[in-house]
Design a protein around this motif. Structure first.
Motif, PDB file in Angstrom:
ATOM      1  N   GLY A  76       0.835  -1.194   0.000  1.00  0.00           N
ATOM      2  CA  GLY A  76       0.000   0.000   0.000  1.00  0.00           C
ATOM      3  C   GLY A  76       0.867   1.240   0.000  1.00  0.00           C
ATOM      4  O   GLY A  76       2.088   1.162  -0.192  1.00  0.00           O
ATOM      5  N   ALA A  77       0.252   2.384   0.219  1.00  0.00           N
ATOM      6  CA  ALA A  77       0.994   3.647   0.267  1.00  0.00           C
ATOM      7  C   ALA A  77       0.141   4.693   0.961  1.00  0.00           C
ATOM      8  O   ALA A  77      -1.083   4.549   1.091  1.00  0.00           O
ATOM      9  CB  ALA A  77       1.372   4.123  -1.138  1.00  0.00           C
ATOM     10  N   THR A 142       4.441  -0.908  -9.713  1.00  0.00           N
ATOM     11  CA  THR A 142       3.097  -1.265  -9.241  1.00  0.00           C
ATOM     12  C   THR A 142       2.159  -0.060  -9.235  1.00  0.00           C
ATOM     13  O   THR A 142       0.940  -0.227  -9.300  1.00  0.00           O
ATOM     14  CB  THR A 142       3.152  -1.839  -7.819  1.00  0.00           C
ATOM     15  OG1 THR A 142       3.587  -0.819  -6.914  1.00  0.00           O
ATOM     16  CG2 THR A 142       4.104  -3.023  -7.756  1.00  0.00           C
ATOM     17  N   GLY A 143       2.726   1.160  -9.128  1.00  0.00           N
ATOM     18  CA  GLY A 143       1.913   2.360  -9.118  1.00  0.00           C
ATOM     19  C   GLY A 143       1.257   2.665  -7.789  1.00  0.00           C
ATOM     20  O   GLY A 143       0.426   3.574  -7.699  1.00  0.00           O
ATOM     21  N   ALA A 149      -1.144   9.183  -4.100  1.00  0.00           N
ATOM     22  CA  ALA A 149      -0.998  10.615  -4.379  1.00  0.00           C
ATOM     23  C   ALA A 149      -2.213  11.153  -5.132  1.00  0.00           C
ATOM     24  O   ALA A 149      -2.756  12.211  -4.804  1.00  0.00           O
ATOM     25  CB  ALA A 149       0.275  10.861  -5.170  1.00  0.00           C
ATOM     26  N   LEU A 150      -2.649  10.438  -6.150  1.00  0.00           N
ATOM     27  CA  LEU A 150      -3.783  10.892  -6.944  1.00  0.00           C
ATOM     28  C   LEU A 150      -5.052  10.984  -6.099  1.00  0.00           C
ATOM     29  O   LEU A 150      -5.835  11.934  -6.220  1.00  0.00           O
ATOM     30  CB  LEU A 150      -4.005   9.941  -8.124  1.00  0.00           C
ATOM     31  CG  LEU A 150      -2.913   9.969  -9.198  1.00  0.00           C
ATOM     32  CD1 LEU A 150      -3.068   8.769 -10.130  1.00  0.00           C
ATOM     33  CD2 LEU A 150      -2.946  11.267  -9.991  1.00  0.00           C
ATOM     34  N   GLU A 171       0.331  -3.036 -17.386  1.00  0.00           N
ATOM     35  CA  GLU A 171      -0.835  -3.303 -16.546  1.00  0.00           C
ATOM     36  C   GLU A 171      -1.085  -2.172 -15.553  1.00  0.00           C
ATOM     37  O   GLU A 171      -2.227  -1.888 -15.184  1.00  0.00           O
ATOM     38  CB  GLU A 171      -0.683  -4.632 -15.801  1.00  0.00           C
ATOM     39  CG  GLU A 171       0.471  -4.722 -14.834  1.00  0.00           C
ATOM     40  CD  GLU A 171       1.780  -5.140 -15.484  1.00  0.00           C
ATOM     41  OE1 GLU A 171       2.708  -5.505 -14.730  1.00  0.00           O
ATOM     42  OE2 GLU A 171       1.879  -5.106 -16.730  1.00  0.00           O
ATOM     43  N   THR A 172      -0.005  -1.491 -15.142  1.00  0.00           N
ATOM     44  CA  THR A 172      -0.153  -0.359 -14.226  1.00  0.00           C
ATOM     45  C   THR A 172      -0.761   0.838 -14.942  1.00  0.00           C
ATOM     46  O   THR A 172      -1.583   1.560 -14.364  1.00  0.00           O
ATOM     47  CB  THR A 172       1.209   0.011 -13.621  1.00  0.00           C
ATOM     48  OG1 THR A 172       1.747  -1.133 -12.952  1.00  0.00           O
ATOM     49  CG2 THR A 172       1.077   1.143 -12.626  1.00  0.00           C
ATOM     50  N   VAL A 173      -0.383   1.061 -16.191  1.00  0.00           N
ATOM     51  CA  VAL A 173      -0.989   2.137 -16.973  1.00  0.00           C
ATOM     52  C   VAL A 173      -2.496   1.934 -17.054  1.00  0.00           C
ATOM     53  O   VAL A 173      -3.285   2.870 -16.852  1.00  0.00           O
ATOM     54  CB  VAL A 173      -0.386   2.192 -18.391  1.00  0.00           C
ATOM     55  CG1 VAL A 173      -1.101   3.245 -19.235  1.00  0.00           C
ATOM     56  CG2 VAL A 173       1.104   2.501 -18.324  1.00  0.00           C
ATOM     57  N   ARG A 174      -2.922   0.721 -17.329  1.00  0.00           N
ATOM     58  CA  ARG A 174      -4.359   0.444 -17.417  1.00  0.00           C
ATOM     59  C   ARG A 174      -5.054   0.723 -16.093  1.00  0.00           C
ATOM     60  O   ARG A 174      -6.144   1.309 -16.066  1.00  0.00           O
ATOM     61  CB  ARG A 174      -4.580  -1.006 -17.847  1.00  0.00           C
ATOM     62  CG  ARG A 174      -4.168  -1.289 -19.297  1.00  0.00           C
ATOM     63  CD  ARG A 174      -4.618  -2.663 -19.743  1.00  0.00           C
ATOM     64  NE  ARG A 174      -3.836  -3.726 -19.098  1.00  0.00           N
ATOM     65  CZ  ARG A 174      -2.728  -4.236 -19.600  1.00  0.00           C
ATOM     66  NH1 ARG A 174      -2.226  -3.769 -20.748  1.00  0.00           N
ATOM     67  NH2 ARG A 174      -2.087  -5.213 -18.977  1.00  0.00           N
ATOM     68  N   ALA A 175      -4.431   0.336 -14.991  1.00  0.00           N
ATOM     69  CA  ALA A 175      -5.039   0.548 -13.680  1.00  0.00           C
ATOM     70  C   ALA A 175      -5.109   2.031 -13.329  1.00  0.00           C
ATOM     71  O   ALA A 175      -6.090   2.490 -12.725  1.00  0.00           O
ATOM     72  CB  ALA A 175      -4.251  -0.212 -12.619  1.00  0.00           C
TER      73      ALA A 175
END
Length: 224
Positions: A76-77, A142-143, A149-150, A171-175
């Motif tokens: 997580g973050a 993983t993003g 942040a977003l 796959e991270t771009v899609r998410a």
């Protein structure tokens, strides 16, 4: 090798990637955006982006929440101004609950506060106030930190929220498209393992580097 639309990989360094990213972003018609860099690596990319877009540069500190037994494994973050964001699928596979990560979250919040104090002092993070916001990092694996942040920025009601990175896992771009109004990525190579593999020079930055980069942007911005 070539990335999307002829981008050559690897990038020489973060600064070169930032110049290319800034050029790509000019096509979005952003108006003097607030450019928020995710420290530390995102700041070096964001300096040329902010200069190219005639934006205001600042940092948005986001910290990975690691597994209690393996801090490098992110589950997580948390970002300043936001609540912790967890990967529910990963937690389920590991047999962990959010409550099990209380001490880790507390430690990351403390480090987050320390970095905010170093980078910004007593100055508050600029509010979006309905304006364009561009979140910049040096890449997305993983993003998880970008997602935190977003979501934190969403609470400040930006008019248009853009995530911009030089390179990311497909796959991270899609998410991430579910988290931002626009996701701008120069390259999303299928054989993505780590952000650093797509840079010839990928030095680890420290707090002094971040402050130096912010100072270089301020001097260049003031001279325009």
């Amino acid at each position: 090798m070539s990335g999307e639309e002829g981008v050559r990989l690897p990038f020489a360094d973060r600064a070169e990637a930032g110049v290319l990213l800034g050029e790509r972003l000019t096509g979005l018609g952003l108006r003097a955006p607030l450019v928020l860099a995710l420290p530390r690596g995102g700041v070096e990319v964001a300096v040329p982006v902010a200069l190219r877009l005639d934006g205001v540069l600042d940092v948005l500190v986001s910290r990975k929440i690691g597994h209690p037994a393996n801090p490098e494994f992110g589950v997580g973050a948390v970002a300043e101004g936001g609540e912790p964001v967890f990967d529910g699928g990963v937690l389920a596979r590991l047999g962990l609950a959010e409550e099990d990560l209380g001490r880790v979250v507390e430690a990351e919040r403390a480090e987050l506060a320390r970095r905010v104090g170093v980078y910004r002092g007593d100055r508050r993070l600029p509010a979006p106030d309905g304006g364009d916001v561009v979140v910049v990092d040096d890449g997305l694996a993983t993003g998880v930190t970008a997602r935190a942040a977003l979501r934190a920025i969403r609470t400040g009601t930006p008019g248009r929220l853009v995530l911009a990175v030089p390179v990311a896992a497909p796959e991270t771009v899609r998410a991430m498209r579910a988290e931002a109004d626009e996701v701008v990525v120069l390259a999303a190579p299928p054989d993505f393992y780590a952000v650093g593999q797509w840079y010839r020079r990928f030095d680890q930055l420290d707090d002094t580097d971040v402050l130096g980069l912010l100072g270089s942007w301020a001097r260049a911005h003031d001279s325009v």
